[in-house]
Write a protein that holds these residues in place. Sequence first.
Motif, PDB file in Angstrom:
ATOM      1  N   PHE A   1       0.884  -1.375   0.140  1.00 24.45           N
ATOM      2  CA  PHE A   1      -0.454   0.012  -0.335  1.00 24.45           C
ATOM      3  C   PHE A   1       0.743   1.084   0.064  1.00 24.45           C
ATOM      4  N   HIS A   2       1.899   1.542   0.834  1.00 23.63           N
ATOM      5  CA  HIS A   2       2.407   2.627   1.118  1.00 23.63           C
ATOM      6  C   HIS A   2       3.379   2.598   0.076  1.00 23.63           C
ATOM      7  N   TRP A   3       3.840   1.947  -0.947  1.00 25.66           N
ATOM      8  CA  TRP A   3       4.914   1.840  -2.193  1.00 25.66           C
ATOM      9  C   TRP A   3       4.517   2.212  -3.304  1.00 25.66           C
ATOM     10  N   VAL A   4       2.515   1.760  -3.703  1.00 32.38           N
ATOM     11  CA  VAL A   4       1.952   1.650  -4.469  1.00 32.38           C
ATOM     12  C   VAL A   4       1.229   3.168  -4.987  1.00 32.38           C
TER      13      VAL A   4
ATOM     14  N   ILE B   1       0.777   8.633  -5.903  1.00 30.43           N
ATOM     15  CA  ILE B   1       0.455  10.131  -5.528  1.00 30.43           C
ATOM     16  C   ILE B   1       1.442  11.272  -6.318  1.00 30.43           C
ATOM     17  N   LEU B   2       2.890  10.834  -6.036  1.00 27.52           N
ATOM     18  CA  LEU B   2       4.176  12.019  -6.798  1.00 27.52           C
ATOM     19  C   LEU B   2       3.741  11.790  -8.228  1.00 27.52           C
ATOM     20  N   ALA B   3       2.972  10.729  -8.952  1.00 24.69           N
ATOM     21  CA  ALA B   3       2.728  11.016 -10.627  1.00 24.69           C
ATOM     22  C   ALA B   3       1.579  11.901 -10.620  1.00 24.69           C
TER      23      ALA B   3
ATOM     24  N   LEU C   1       5.488   0.099  16.392  1.00 24.29           N
ATOM     25  CA  LEU C   1       6.449   1.505  17.490  1.00 24.29           C
ATOM     26  C   LEU C   1       7.174   2.287  16.721  1.00 24.29           C
ATOM     27  N   LEU C   2       7.498   3.539  16.960  1.00 27.45           N
ATOM     28  CA  LEU C   2       8.637   3.818  16.577  1.00 27.45           C
ATOM     29  C   LEU C   2       9.491   3.688  17.810  1.00 27.45           C
ATOM     30  N   PRO C   3      11.106   3.661  17.514  1.00 32.67           N
ATOM     31  CA  PRO C   3      12.300   3.307  18.302  1.00 32.67           C
ATOM     32  C   PRO C   3      12.127   3.851  19.699  1.00 32.67           C
TER      33      PRO C   3
ATOM     34  N   SER D   1       2.474  14.172  10.964  1.00 32.35           N
ATOM     35  CA  SER D   1       2.731  14.340   9.469  1.00 32.35           C
ATOM     36  C   SER D   1       1.587  13.179   8.898  1.00 32.35           C
ATOM     37  N   HIS D   2       1.692  11.497   9.822  1.00 33.00           N
ATOM     38  CA  HIS D   2       0.856  10.600   9.092  1.00 33.00           C
ATOM     39  C   HIS D   2      -0.340  10.662   9.343  1.00 33.00           C
ATOM     40  N   LEU D   3      -0.462  11.429  10.510  1.00 36.47           N
ATOM     41  CA  LEU D   3      -2.312  11.653  10.387  1.00 36.47           C
ATOM     42  C   LEU D   3      -2.368  13.027   8.664  1.00 36.47           C
ATOM     43  N   LEU D   4      -1.582  13.833   8.766  1.00 34.89           N
ATOM     44  CA  LEU D   4      -2.023  14.935   7.304  1.00 34.89           C
ATOM     45  C   LEU D   4      -2.016  14.123   6.641  1.00 34.89           C
ATOM     46  N   LEU D   5      -0.680  12.949   6.085  1.00 34.63           N
ATOM     47  CA  LEU D   5      -1.194  12.414   5.279  1.00 34.63           C
ATOM     48  C   LEU D   5      -2.059  11.732   4.678  1.00 34.63           C
ATOM     49  N   TYR D   6      -2.729  11.561   5.482  1.00 37.76           N
ATOM     50  CA  TYR D   6      -4.134  10.301   5.611  1.00 37.76           C
ATOM     51  C   TYR D   6      -4.879  11.499   5.388  1.00 37.76           C
TER      52      TYR D   6
ATOM     53  N   HIS E   1       8.244  14.614   5.142  1.00 36.59           N
ATOM     54  CA  HIS E   1       8.036  12.982   5.342  1.00 36.59           C
ATOM     55  C   HIS E   1       9.564  12.385   4.946  1.00 36.59           C
ATOM     56  N   ILE E   2       9.704  12.148   3.721  1.00 34.63           N
ATOM     57  CA  ILE E   2      10.887  11.712   3.222  1.00 34.63           C
ATOM     58  C   ILE E   2      12.309  12.016   3.696  1.00 34.63           C
ATOM     59  N   GLY E   3      12.390  13.272   4.342  1.00 39.02           N
ATOM     60  CA  GLY E   3      13.137  14.166   4.836  1.00 39.02           C
ATOM     61  C   GLY E   3      14.051  13.899   6.277  1.00 39.02           C
ATOM     62  N   ALA E   4      12.082  13.061   6.838  1.00 32.29           N
ATOM     63  CA  ALA E   4      12.750  12.539   7.979  1.00 32.29           C
ATOM     64  C   ALA E   4      12.832  10.989   7.978  1.00 32.29           C
ATOM     65  N   ALA E   5      12.859  10.357   6.716  1.00 36.65           N
ATOM     66  CA  ALA E   5      12.546   9.244   6.415  1.00 36.65           C
ATOM     67  C   ALA E   5      14.469   8.852   6.036  1.00 36.65           C
ATOM     68  N   LEU E   6      14.977  10.016   5.601  1.00 36.04           N
ATOM     69  CA  LEU E   6      16.331   9.932   5.486  1.00 36.04           C
ATOM     70  C   LEU E   6      17.571  10.017   5.958  1.00 36.04           C
TER      71      LEU E   6
ATOM     72  N   ARG F   1      12.564  -0.987   7.718  1.00 30.59           N
ATOM     73  CA  ARG F   1      11.675  -2.015   7.906  1.00 30.59           C
ATOM     74  C   ARG F   1      10.520  -1.229   6.990  1.00 30.59           C
ATOM     75  N   MET F   2      10.211   0.006   6.653  1.00 33.24           N
ATOM     76  CA  MET F   2       9.784  -0.272   5.314  1.00 33.24           C
ATOM     77  C   MET F   2       9.701  -0.716   3.949  1.00 33.24           C
ATOM     78  N   LEU F   3      10.772  -0.546   3.718  1.00 36.43           N
ATOM     79  CA  LEU F   3      11.405  -1.088   2.624  1.00 36.43           C
ATOM     80  C   LEU F   3      11.125  -2.297   2.080  1.00 36.43           C
TER      81      LEU F   3
HETATM   82  C1  HEM Z   1       9.073   8.539  -1.690  1.00 31.92           C
HETATM   83  C2  HEM Z   1       9.637   8.717  -1.127  1.00 31.92           C
HETATM   84  C3  HEM Z   1       8.909   8.274   0.772  1.00 31.92           C
HETATM   85  C4  HEM Z   1       9.871   7.241   1.203  1.00 31.92           C
HETATM   86  C5  HEM Z   1      11.000   7.412   1.335  1.00 31.92           C
HETATM   87  C6  HEM Z   1       9.140   7.638   2.451  1.00 31.92           C
HETATM   88  C7  HEM Z   1       9.284   6.952   3.846  1.00 31.92           C
HETATM   89  C8  HEM Z   1       8.062   6.073   4.648  1.00 31.92           C
HETATM   90  C9  HEM Z   1       8.993   5.649   5.941  1.00 31.92           C
HETATM   91  C10 HEM Z   1      10.251   5.079   6.581  1.00 31.92           C
HETATM   92  C11 HEM Z   1       7.652   5.331   6.917  1.00 31.92           C
HETATM   93  C12 HEM Z   1       7.609   4.239   7.772  1.00 31.92           C
HETATM   94  C13 HEM Z   1       7.614   5.466   9.282  1.00 31.92           C
HETATM   95  C14 HEM Z   1       7.103   4.058  10.375  1.00 31.92           C
HETATM   96  O1  HEM Z   1       7.816   3.116  10.663  1.00 31.92           O
HETATM   97  O2  HEM Z   1       6.395   4.440  11.507  1.00 31.92           O
HETATM   98  C15 HEM Z   1       6.443   5.744   6.195  1.00 31.92           C
HETATM   99  C16 HEM Z   1       4.619   6.077   6.198  1.00 31.92           C
HETATM  100  C17 HEM Z   1       4.514   6.546   5.838  1.00 31.92           C
HETATM  101  N1  HEM Z   1       3.932   7.258   4.516  1.00 31.92           N
HETATM  102 FE1  HEM Z   1       5.968   7.211   3.764  1.00 31.92          FE
HETATM  103  N2  HEM Z   1       7.446   6.881   2.457  1.00 31.92           N
HETATM  104  C18 HEM Z   1       7.604   7.655   1.080  1.00 31.92           C
HETATM  105  C19 HEM Z   1       6.462   8.744  -0.010  1.00 31.92           C
HETATM  106  C20 HEM Z   1       5.615   9.224   1.155  1.00 31.92           C
HETATM  107  C21 HEM Z   1       4.783   8.977   0.483  1.00 31.92           C
HETATM  108  C22 HEM Z   1       4.432  10.061  -1.643  1.00 31.92           C
HETATM  109  C23 HEM Z   1       3.183   9.322   1.236  1.00 31.92           C
HETATM  110  C24 HEM Z   1       1.696   9.785   0.189  1.00 31.92           C
HETATM  111  C25 HEM Z   1       1.214  10.542   1.384  1.00 31.92           C
HETATM  112  C26 HEM Z   1       2.924   8.572   1.991  1.00 31.92           C
HETATM  113  C27 HEM Z   1       2.607   8.259   2.702  1.00 31.92           C
HETATM  114  C28 HEM Z   1       2.957   7.672   4.481  1.00 31.92           C
HETATM  115  C29 HEM Z   1       2.304   7.623   5.543  1.00 31.92           C
HETATM  116  C30 HEM Z   1       0.893   7.462   5.473  1.00 31.92           C
HETATM  117  C31 HEM Z   1       2.990   6.787   6.348  1.00 31.92           C
HETATM  118  C32 HEM Z   1       1.857   6.436   7.918  1.00 31.92           C
HETATM  119  C33 HEM Z   1       2.155   5.051   7.555  1.00 31.92           C
HETATM  120  C34 HEM Z   1       0.423   4.367   8.937  1.00 31.92           C
HETATM  121  O3  HEM Z   1       0.529   4.907   9.863  1.00 31.92           O
HETATM  122  O4  HEM Z   1       0.123   3.890   8.887  1.00 31.92           O
HETATM  123  N3  HEM Z   1       4.945   8.072   2.420  1.00 31.92           N
HETATM  124  N4  HEM Z   1       6.933   6.419   5.193  1.00 31.92           N
END
Ligand code: HEM
Length: 184
Positions: free
Chosen positions: A16-19, A24-26, A75-77, A91-96, A157-162, A175-177
Amino acid sequence: MLRNASDSWGAPAKLFHWVMAALILAQIALGLMAANWRLSPTKIELFFWHKSTGMLILALVALRLLWRLANPTPLLPPGMAAWERAAARLSHLLLYALMIALPVTGWIVNSASNVPFRIFWLIPLPAIVAPDEPTADLVAWVHGGLAALLALVLVAHIGAALRHHFVKRDTVLERMLPGAWRAP
Ligand code: HEM
Ligand code: HEM
């Protein structure tokens, strides 16, 4: 590994996340291109793909949220500060919220502009508001503003992941890869 665990995402959550990330980017690029293209058959075509993809995103986010409710969320680390946890949650709430609000406002614009439309040539999109030009203009403006907000939150979000991966060196990105992942 289908279900999420307290330290890892299951395969459906990753899919779900990567599809949806790719869609969304497209979708942001398609929206910008469609809105700015000169009036031509190409512009109509770009809007066809933008609206169809947007409605697909709305259907997917509904399924994704159901799956999220049926599972534990990892859980978060432990080392993360209170503000970092709050920022992640917010930020996750906002994204949803934006993954729902963007398609819904787009749908309202389409209804208010009285444009007949079939999602991917198949499903006729019913109108959710009456035809009205001022409504279409106002909600189009809101739709564009929400898209700009989405782009901003995604940069964070992407900055935080990096940052998790390269600076804090924790497991949040890994763990999301795709692929199996085990807690070290
Ligand atoms: C392309 C680069 C992206 C990277 C590197 C990335 C990375 C991640 C990672 C690592 C997590 C896991 C956080 C955790 O384990 O707590 C996450 C969660 C999440 N990402 Fe991304 N993401 C990307 C793009 C996106 C996009 C385009 C969206 C769309 C809005 C998105 C929406 C979310 C949401 C909503 C969660 C929370 C999932 C949940 O708690 O159910 N991400 N992302
Ligand atoms: C996640 C889903 C969506 C995203 C990220 C998104 C994003 C965008 C973006 C970036 C623009 C360009 C804004 C501008 O340049 O002013 C746009 C315009 C537009 N979108 Fe979407 N959109 C989504 C879903 C939808 C859906 C489902 C529809 C219709 C069914 C739709 C209909 C439109 C329309 C009609 C415009 C042109 C508005 C205008 O006249 O300025 N969008 N969208």
